[in-house]
Design an enzyme around this catalytic site. Structure first.
Site, PDB file in Angstrom:
ATOM      1  N   TRP A 112       0.835  -1.213   0.000  1.00  0.00           N
ATOM      2  CA  TRP A 112       0.000   0.000   0.000  1.00  0.00           C
ATOM      3  C   TRP A 112       0.863   1.254   0.000  1.00  0.00           C
ATOM      4  O   TRP A 112       0.547   2.222  -0.695  1.00  0.00           O
ATOM      5  CB  TRP A 112      -0.988  -0.011   1.174  1.00  0.00           C
ATOM      6  N   ASP A 130      -1.814   6.556   6.339  1.00  0.00           N
ATOM      7  CA  ASP A 130      -2.822   5.581   5.923  1.00  0.00           C
ATOM      8  C   ASP A 130      -3.022   4.615   7.081  1.00  0.00           C
ATOM      9  O   ASP A 130      -2.171   3.783   7.362  1.00  0.00           O
ATOM     10  CB  ASP A 130      -2.326   4.854   4.661  1.00  0.00           C
ATOM     11  N   LYS A 172     -11.846  -2.299   6.789  1.00  0.00           N
ATOM     12  CA  LYS A 172     -10.924  -3.093   7.596  1.00  0.00           C
ATOM     13  C   LYS A 172     -11.302  -3.078   9.086  1.00  0.00           C
ATOM     14  O   LYS A 172     -11.182  -4.066   9.755  1.00  0.00           O
ATOM     15  CB  LYS A 172      -9.481  -2.628   7.427  1.00  0.00           C
TER      16      LYS A 172
HETATM   17  C1  LIG Z   1      -6.887  -2.313   2.143  1.00  0.00           C
HETATM   18  C2  LIG Z   1      -5.913  -1.212   2.246  1.00  0.00           C
HETATM   19  C3  LIG Z   1      -5.834  -0.176   1.284  1.00  0.00           C
HETATM   20  C4  LIG Z   1      -6.697  -0.154   0.050  1.00  0.00           C
HETATM   21  O1  LIG Z   1      -7.976   0.177   0.366  1.00  0.00           O
HETATM   22  P1  LIG Z   1      -9.093   0.388  -0.744  1.00  0.00           P
HETATM   23  O2  LIG Z   1     -10.219   0.922   0.067  1.00  0.00           O
HETATM   24  O3  LIG Z   1      -9.357  -0.947  -1.359  1.00  0.00           O
HETATM   25  O4  LIG Z   1      -8.580   1.359  -1.746  1.00  0.00           O
HETATM   26  C5  LIG Z   1      -4.917   0.824   1.485  1.00  0.00           C
HETATM   27  N1  LIG Z   1      -4.111   0.832   2.558  1.00  0.00           N
HETATM   28  C6  LIG Z   1      -4.147  -0.134   3.487  1.00  0.00           C
HETATM   29  C7  LIG Z   1      -3.232  -0.060   4.650  1.00  0.00           C
HETATM   30  C8  LIG Z   1      -5.049  -1.181   3.366  1.00  0.00           C
HETATM   31  O5  LIG Z   1      -5.101  -2.142   4.291  1.00  0.00           O
END
Ligand SMILES: *Cc1c(COP(=O)(O)O)cnc(C)c1O
Length: 355
Positions: free
Chosen positions: A100, A167, A191
């Site tokens: 990511w 993030d 998540k």
């Molecule tokens: C799952 C995830 C993403 C991507 O998320 P989307 O909503 O599918 O774009 C980005 N960063 C992290 C840390 C993730 O776990």
């Protein structure tokens, strides 16, 4: 049969939240209308959006500190570019700790110079780099707090005078941090917060408005702040279920209480990985292990079929590792109960007994 859902995302949500969400699809707030068929500008839905924003800031202890909470669409992946669009004038610094992070770097490069301050790519991202230096002439520093795929987690954040962007998709609301260190925090809902379809973005307003480029409306955080996340139609169901989950978390005692439970779950699984000779952890250093996603392998691959039969037979779901890592990944988000981790540990012990 009771399921023990270790899915990495979309993933487990509290049963009580599912119940309330399903009721709202049939009859929302006693209106004899579905949540899905009323205006997002109706007073009932506006109240949902406001409540979700308020709870998000409350859980992060960021009320009255110059922050705004937004619920937008596009997933965390959209924020990879939206962050750079809004903040990157000349140069930004990124810490590369996984898939990511790498994707966020790729998007940022479209908008300006990106300095990768450190990367753990040399060892397939099985550790968190430390002791790197961050340049001072940057617009912002970006990191990923929890690396969902590799099972590493930042326990300490670097010091920098630049705005910090993080993030937190896979560990938001799982542990207490001084969130006021961050200028932007973003997290895809699916998540640890709700269903796929919405992203929480928490922004300290003073970082905005500093780039010279023209930013298209949908990409512009200030436009979304001005419209309270209603510039266009929000993902009403995803925002509603996120709100229910944030209410559930509050009833549970908030982030501090859930953190204690998350630590217990992580201790239980990692103790077994360390003790059981049939298993080995993927992450190189103990201090980098994620409390959310525990990645591990069998020491003897030929036992894979036996182990898979055991855990599947115990009602466990979603334990396969990401294709870039292989092995197993136990995702233990807030809604997963300690009992489910115990069931997993029991199957690991059973494998040891039966060999
Ligand atoms: C799952 C995830 C993403 C991507 O998320 P989307 O909503 O599918 O774009 C980005 N960063 C992290 C840390 C993730 O776990």
């Amino acid at each position: 049969m009771k399921k023990h859902n270790f899915s990495a995302g979309p993933c487990i949500l509290p049963k009580s939240v599912m119940q309330k969400a399903s009721e709202a699809v049939i009859n929302f707030n006693g209106l004899d209308l579905s949540l899905l068929e009323i205006s997002h500008r109706s007073k009932d839905f506006v109240a949902v959006m406001e409540r979700a924003q308020k709870l998000a800031l409350e859980h992060l202890e960021l009320q009255n500190k110059g922050y705004k909470a937004l619920f937008l669409q596009g997933g965390a992946s959209m924020e990879f570019l939206r962050v750079a669009y809004n903040l990157l004038e000349n140069k930004a610094a990124y810490l590369n700790t996984g898939t990511w992070s790498s994707k966020s770097i790729k998007e940022a490069k479209i908008f300006g110079e990106v300095v990768e301050v450190a990367s753990s790519k040399d060892q397939n991202f099985n550790y968190i780099p430390k002791n790197y230096s961050i340049p001072s002439d940057i617009d912002y520093f970006h990191c990923t707090s929890n690396n969902t795929i590799f099972g590493t987690q930042l326990k300490n954040f670097p010091k920098t005078d630049a705005p910090m962007v993080c993030d937190m998709s896979s560990d938001i609301f799982s542990r207490q941090l001084d969130f006021s260190k961050f200028s932007i925090i973003y997290a895809g809902a699916q998540k640890n917060m709700g269903p796929a379809g919405t992203t929480l973005i928490v922004i300290k307003e003073d970082v905005l408005g500093k780039v010279s480029r023209t930013i298209p409306s949908l990409m512009n955080y200030n436009v979304h702040i001005g419209k309270d996340s209603m510039f266009n139609t929000p993902a009403v169901f995803a925002v509603y279920v996120s709100m229910l989950t944030l209410e559930w978390l509050k009833e549970k005692g908030g982030v501090s209480a859930i953190e204690k439970m998350n630590d217990k779950k992580a201790d239980l699984i990692y103790s077994e990985i360390d003790r059981n000779p049939l298993f080995t952890g993927f992450v190189a250093n103990e201090e980098d292990r994620s409390t959310m996603n525990a990645t591990f392998n069998l020491t003897d691959e030929s036992l894979a079929d036996k182990f898979d039969t055991l855990w599947q037979g115990a009602g466990i779901n979603g334990l396969n590792g990401h294709r870039s890592v292989g092995g197993y990944r136990a995702s233990m988000y807030n809604a997963l109960e300690l009992e489910s981790v115990q069931v997993l540990v029991d199957t690991m012990r059973e494998l040891e007994r039966k060999g």
